[in-house]
Design a protein around this motif. Sequence first.
Motif, short mmCIF file in Angstrom:
data_model
loop_
_atom_site.label_atom_id
_atom_site.label_comp_id
_atom_site.label_asym_id
_atom_site.label_seq_id
_atom_site.Cartn_x
_atom_site.Cartn_y
_atom_site.Cartn_z
N VAL A 1 0.87 -1.18 0.00
CA VAL A 1 0.00 0.00 0.00
C VAL A 1 0.91 1.23 0.00
O VAL A 1 1.70 1.42 0.93
CB VAL A 1 -0.93 0.02 1.22
CG1 VAL A 1 -1.92 1.17 1.11
CG2 VAL A 1 -1.67 -1.31 1.35
N ILE A 2 0.83 2.00 -1.07
CA ILE A 2 1.75 3.14 -1.25
C ILE A 2 0.94 4.43 -1.27
O ILE A 2 -0.05 4.54 -2.01
CB ILE A 2 2.54 2.99 -2.56
CG1 ILE A 2 3.34 1.68 -2.55
CG2 ILE A 2 3.48 4.19 -2.76
CD1 ILE A 2 4.02 1.34 -3.86
N GLY B 1 -0.79 7.88 -1.85
CA GLY B 1 -1.04 8.71 -3.04
C GLY B 1 -1.33 10.13 -2.62
O GLY B 1 -0.80 10.61 -1.60
N GLU B 2 -2.19 10.80 -3.36
CA GLU B 2 -2.47 12.23 -3.09
C GLU B 2 -3.51 12.42 -1.99
O GLU B 2 -3.60 13.50 -1.40
CB GLU B 2 -2.97 12.89 -4.39
CG GLU B 2 -1.94 12.94 -5.50
CD GLU B 2 -2.54 13.46 -6.80
OE1 GLU B 2 -1.79 13.61 -7.78
OE2 GLU B 2 -3.78 13.73 -6.82
N THR B 3 -4.33 11.42 -1.76
CA THR B 3 -5.45 11.61 -0.83
C THR B 3 -5.26 10.73 0.41
O THR B 3 -4.26 10.02 0.52
CB THR B 3 -6.79 11.20 -1.51
OG1 THR B 3 -6.79 9.77 -1.65
CG2 THR B 3 -6.92 11.87 -2.86
N HIS C 1 -6.91 8.18 1.09
CA HIS C 1 -7.39 6.80 0.85
C HIS C 1 -6.41 5.78 1.43
O HIS C 1 -6.79 4.75 1.96
CB HIS C 1 -7.55 6.59 -0.66
CG HIS C 1 -8.24 5.32 -1.02
ND1 HIS C 1 -7.64 4.34 -1.76
CD2 HIS C 1 -9.48 4.87 -0.71
CE1 HIS C 1 -8.48 3.32 -1.90
NE2 HIS C 1 -9.60 3.63 -1.29
N TYR C 2 -5.14 6.14 1.35
CA TYR C 2 -4.07 5.29 1.90
C TYR C 2 -4.35 4.92 3.35
O TYR C 2 -4.20 3.77 3.77
CB TYR C 2 -2.76 6.08 1.78
CG TYR C 2 -1.56 5.57 2.55
CD1 TYR C 2 -1.26 6.07 3.81
CD2 TYR C 2 -0.73 4.61 1.99
CE1 TYR C 2 -0.13 5.61 4.50
CE2 TYR C 2 0.40 4.15 2.68
CZ TYR C 2 0.68 4.67 3.93
OH TYR C 2 1.79 4.24 4.62
N VAL D 1 -7.08 2.27 3.60
CA VAL D 1 -6.64 0.96 3.10
C VAL D 1 -5.71 0.30 4.11
O VAL D 1 -5.87 -0.87 4.45
CB VAL D 1 -5.95 1.10 1.73
CG1 VAL D 1 -5.38 -0.24 1.27
CG2 VAL D 1 -6.93 1.64 0.68
#
Length: 157
Positions: free
Chosen positions: A81-82, A84-86, A88-89, A92
């Motif tokens: 799991v990398i 991102g911009e939001t 959401h990480y 997750v």
Amino acid sequence: MQEITTKQIKNAKKIGIVVADFNSVVTNALLKGAVQKLQESSITSDQILVVHVPGALELSRIVKKLSDSGLVDGIIALGAVIKGETNHYDYVCKETAAGLSQVSIQGRVPVMFGVLTTESLAQAIDRAGGKSGNKGTECASGIIQMLSVEAQIDSLV
Ligand SMILES: Nc1c(NC[C@H](O)[C@H](O)[C@H](O)CO)[nH]c(=O)[nH]c1=O
Ligand SMILES: CC(=O)[C@@H](O)COP(=O)(O)O
């Protein structure tokens, strides 16, 4: 004092590896490290069952299904799991960790958490066979230890 130590697992055990395909360049490297370590520990290819899922959030459901199935004696869950911009990480990572932990504690078999949660692809690559090791290899060593420890406890009952 009686101490339960790590030993080679005695009976032919089956190991499940559930791997998320999201960021597959990284997760395939984790898978390679896990399989290589298991084979170095005298686990044959016939004793390894590999299952692919779309992403980290799908790991928990399939790990639970595999745990409940009786097909395997231990499971390694692999993902990357990398950020991102939001945010959401955050979801997750949190839900994946919580789901897998629940299955390991409450399920039939032990589950190793081999999900990388990193700020960048570079950090993930470093932990999938790079300068920071291989999380898949670590989890393979861990599942061997867990199966040995659990068998030893069972023998004391
Ligand atoms: N962004 C990453 C994801 N996102 C996808 C989710 O895991 C899931 O598949 C989707 O939300 C559909 O349910 N997954 C990863 O494994 N790694 C990521 O960096
Ligand atoms: C971990 C993720 O879900 C992430 O890859 C999503 O990227 P973004 O936050 O840019 O949508």
